[in-house]
Design a protein around this motif. Sequence first.
Motif, mmCIF file in Angstrom:
data_model
loop_
_atom_site.group_PDB
_atom_site.id
_atom_site.type_symbol
_atom_site.label_atom_id
_atom_site.label_comp_id
_atom_site.label_asym_id
_atom_site.label_seq_id
_atom_site.Cartn_x
_atom_site.Cartn_y
_atom_site.Cartn_z
ATOM 1 N N GLN A 183 0.900 -1.200 0.033
ATOM 2 C CA GLN A 183 -0.037 0.006 0.054
ATOM 3 C C GLN A 183 0.811 1.275 0.198
ATOM 4 N N GLY A 184 1.891 1.338 -1.025
ATOM 5 C CA GLY A 184 2.798 2.113 -1.063
ATOM 6 C C GLY A 184 2.531 3.413 -1.870
ATOM 7 N N ASP A 185 1.297 3.623 -2.470
ATOM 8 C CA ASP A 185 1.036 4.650 -3.422
ATOM 9 C C ASP A 185 0.124 5.564 -2.921
ATOM 10 N N LEU A 186 -0.008 5.589 -1.383
ATOM 11 C CA LEU A 186 -1.096 6.451 -0.893
ATOM 12 C C LEU A 186 -0.748 7.881 -0.903
ATOM 13 N N LEU A 187 0.694 8.344 -0.425
ATOM 14 C CA LEU A 187 0.810 9.988 -0.779
ATOM 15 C C LEU A 187 1.252 10.218 -2.003
ATOM 16 N N ALA A 188 1.684 9.189 -2.861
ATOM 17 C CA ALA A 188 1.917 9.705 -4.085
ATOM 18 C C ALA A 188 0.702 10.128 -4.862
ATOM 19 N N SER A 189 -0.450 9.182 -4.385
ATOM 20 C CA SER A 189 -1.886 9.583 -5.012
ATOM 21 C C SER A 189 -2.205 11.090 -4.477
ATOM 22 N N LEU A 190 -2.018 11.460 -3.417
ATOM 23 C CA LEU A 190 -2.593 12.382 -2.618
ATOM 24 C C LEU A 190 -1.596 13.518 -3.117
ATOM 25 N N PHE A 191 -0.201 13.643 -3.131
ATOM 26 C CA PHE A 191 0.806 14.395 -3.217
ATOM 27 C C PHE A 191 1.618 14.531 -4.455
ATOM 28 N N GLY A 192 1.706 13.602 -5.146
ATOM 29 C CA GLY A 192 2.419 13.309 -6.234
ATOM 30 C C GLY A 192 2.854 14.216 -7.305
#
Lengths: 631, 320
Positions: free
Chosen positions: A355-364
């Motif tokens: 579940q490594g793409d949470l912050l990339a999704s939010l702030f990428g």
Amino acid sequence: MTGDTGTPVAAPLEAGTAVRLGELIVEIVSDSGEGAQKAGQALGAISAKMGNGVWTVEIIPAEIKPPARSRAGASGIRVRIGSGPMTNMGDEAGLVVALNEQVLYGRIEQRAYRPGTVVLLESKWKDDQQELIRRQYTEAVADFRARGLVVRELPLEEACLGVTSDPRVGKNMFVLGMLCRVCGRALEKAKEEVAFVFGRKGQDVIERNHRLLEAGFHFAEENVPERFEVPPAPRTTDLIVTNGNQAVGLGVMAAGMELVAMYPITPATSASHYLSGAIQKVGGVVHQAEDEIAAIGFAIGASYAGKTACTITSGPGLALKTEFVGLAVMAEVPLVIVVVQRGGPSTGLPTKVEQGDLLASLFGEPGDTPKIVMAASTLEECLLFPVTARRLAEAFRTPVIVLTDANLATGVAPFPRPQVTPDWFAPPVDQSAWDPAVEPFAWDPTTGISPRPIPGQRGGEYVLTGLAHTRRSKVAYDPDSNQRGCEARSAKLRALQSTLRPPEVYGDASGELLIVGWGSTRGAIEEAVDRARAEGLSVSSLHLRFLSPLEPGLGEIFARFAKVMTIEINYSDEPDAPAVTDENRRRAQLATLLRATTLVDIDCWSNVYGQPLQPRQIYAEIGRRLERGGN
Amino acid sequence: MFGLKSDWSLELPERYFTLEDYEGGVARWCPGCGDLAVLTAVQKILRDEQQPPEKTVCVSGIGCSSRFPHYMHTYGFHGLHGRALPVACGVKSRRPDLDVWVATGDGDCCSIGAGHWIHATRYNMDMVVMLFDNAVYGLTKKQTSPTSPRGLKTNTHPMGSWLPPLDPLCAMLGFTNVSFVAQTVDWNPVHLHATLREAHKHRGMSFVRILQRCPTYTAAVFEELQRDPSRLLLLKGDDNVAVDPAVMKIFPNQAEHDPSDIGAARALAETGSQGEKVPVGILFRDASRPCYEDFTMQGLGISAEDKLAGLKRELDKFAV
């Protein structure tokens, strides 16, 4: 005999006596290409049709054809069969069929078994021409027994030879027949399933596989003393059985998407495979673009022209799409982006869960790019969220990211069949005249929402631009216009949040420990919480579906617990690792986000082994935390 | 009188469009910029064909020429650097009723967007792609572009660019499923207009490379071509760009060229890429090449009932 998870452990039995179990985890492991997954999927489907709860997950090596008889090449499937609904892969398996001893080692390294697990092992290797293989096999069998596994050495290939000339191809159906007998699955149901699976290949193929199935069933009757029964629970609703990617595909169709633009990427691609053969039934089309960037650009073009579109990808693809995501936010183009997460960073672990793409999704993206981010936590949500996402994308004129992951993508389980009505679909493109007095970005001061002119609407002509722009969509370099535009886009998230309900706490509304999760870990977390609560521990959990905007009322909920922690499958520093301090500790992604937004001292427990979290691991962590709390 | 039927009604067009109906904001290109001529030519074509502005979509990337949509009063999409073509293809994929024009520059199309360029050619969707080739990056202030002539002094190659330029025509004529390739020059408005008109008529991706002067950074690059028309080769013939005899007289070198002959087209492009006998006119045209929208349009306009029925059939497949 009882395992540490409360599940009875299989023990050698008198032939003919069946052990009734609340649940049973079965694995089939083999070299790649031996059909283990097909057999396991059929076992899962048969069980679901009998009324059992089922969760199926594939065991996939990274390479298409890894070397035979290698630990890293372990390929196969796990099928968790229960009386009630199954929401995750569970803990250790009780029964495994292994087509060679080396792949079994691959799974032992993953801690897939426990003392008492019954192993039905292909025994042909003990007479292999190569001395090395004979020795490996003999040593392994002794070692397995020393580890407490109950090994049944069975000449599976030889037994198949009586029915088929090429056991390499047919052995999986033989194994299925065997498992049906051992696990108390009805042979008639199995035959129906096999006929369904091979339906397109003609009657000859079906009959050959029926012979193999029956041969396996009878072989087990004579050669395997174990017999298990997992009684089904009665059900009232219509169910469908899919994996997470098929569910996403069905959801995309149920949303009325006309266009899916994609580029092949593991583990997202199978959603597009499914859609490529199905979406024409609802009038849509799959576009395989030349690259990830073109895929999202194509979808944005279609959406700009008023057609509902989505793109389906995984982490590295999302990285490539970043600039276009920013444009869709800036220029307010509705778009659904499904991200089936895998292990990262970089190419990472393509077939494994993270579940490594949470912050990339939010702030990428560079600059401020508020967008809606949702995460499916069940297979049913994999189907329903694209529908919700499509509506939100249009209502709020923004991209919506729907996060799933490799665990959901490959997990197969029954869930309620959605009752689709025509209002789930996108309405036809509006081509009525546009009042030219209404600007193309007539931002509502409170909600930031503005109606969108569609090409073909007379009077609505405007030029969409990724440059800072006015309400008229005119390029503007003045400081005010950029500030106003950013404010309007940000307001949309507040507006959406005001329509959401606070999340429900699973367990007591207050207590010692609250576990917060998101995405595919829900089933495992809740199962662990149940187990801990049954032992009197004061623990509850909370699962977030909306990550941007966050669901409301979190601060208030957190305040009712002595400790709050997230459990996630992404990297965080161990708090007691060398030189880690409270200040420099890098925490898991949701924990970082929640700490920043709620100012609550939220802890986390996470790892990146690429494996779905098991209830027992979470249960153990709950125990450690509550003990720590008592210090 | 005149045998009119009793149900006679006057069928005057409901709307008549003038040039003004296609004019957007005041163009902010440099004085003397070749882009202005292209803008006028496109507006004229739309006016001549009475194309409703709301049915026209101009898509561009980033660069000087990509400001094009802002100066048109149509729908426009001024997107990302190099990404005009995927967006334009997406627009067309489910909206075949829209008239799509793409404005792209030599950096936008032949450098950062080169991958999309190859594939958009292969998709061959019905649109006009205008390559504004000024042989330099203008908006970012004079860097070498892939089409910069060798030795051009720029801010990234102050001693002169190192490599020979990429020739967009040679490239195009090598891409699979190419269906229309033409070349024209911004300083001959009649030929420019006639070429773009032919491009617009063609069904498929009509690629027109426009040699376009940048008075600010590459004034010298096309100066000789402009001063000495004998460096150009006018392609003529029944099936080529038709211009007024008075205009034809400007070109000392003329050649009959059948645009269906891709071998001849490649030879012309190759010679032109050496800076001699730069061909203007249609190099290649084949209206029989497949268009991708014929596939992506499938299912367009399906009713909600049929959609629901289709979805139910799919769900049945997964029923327990």
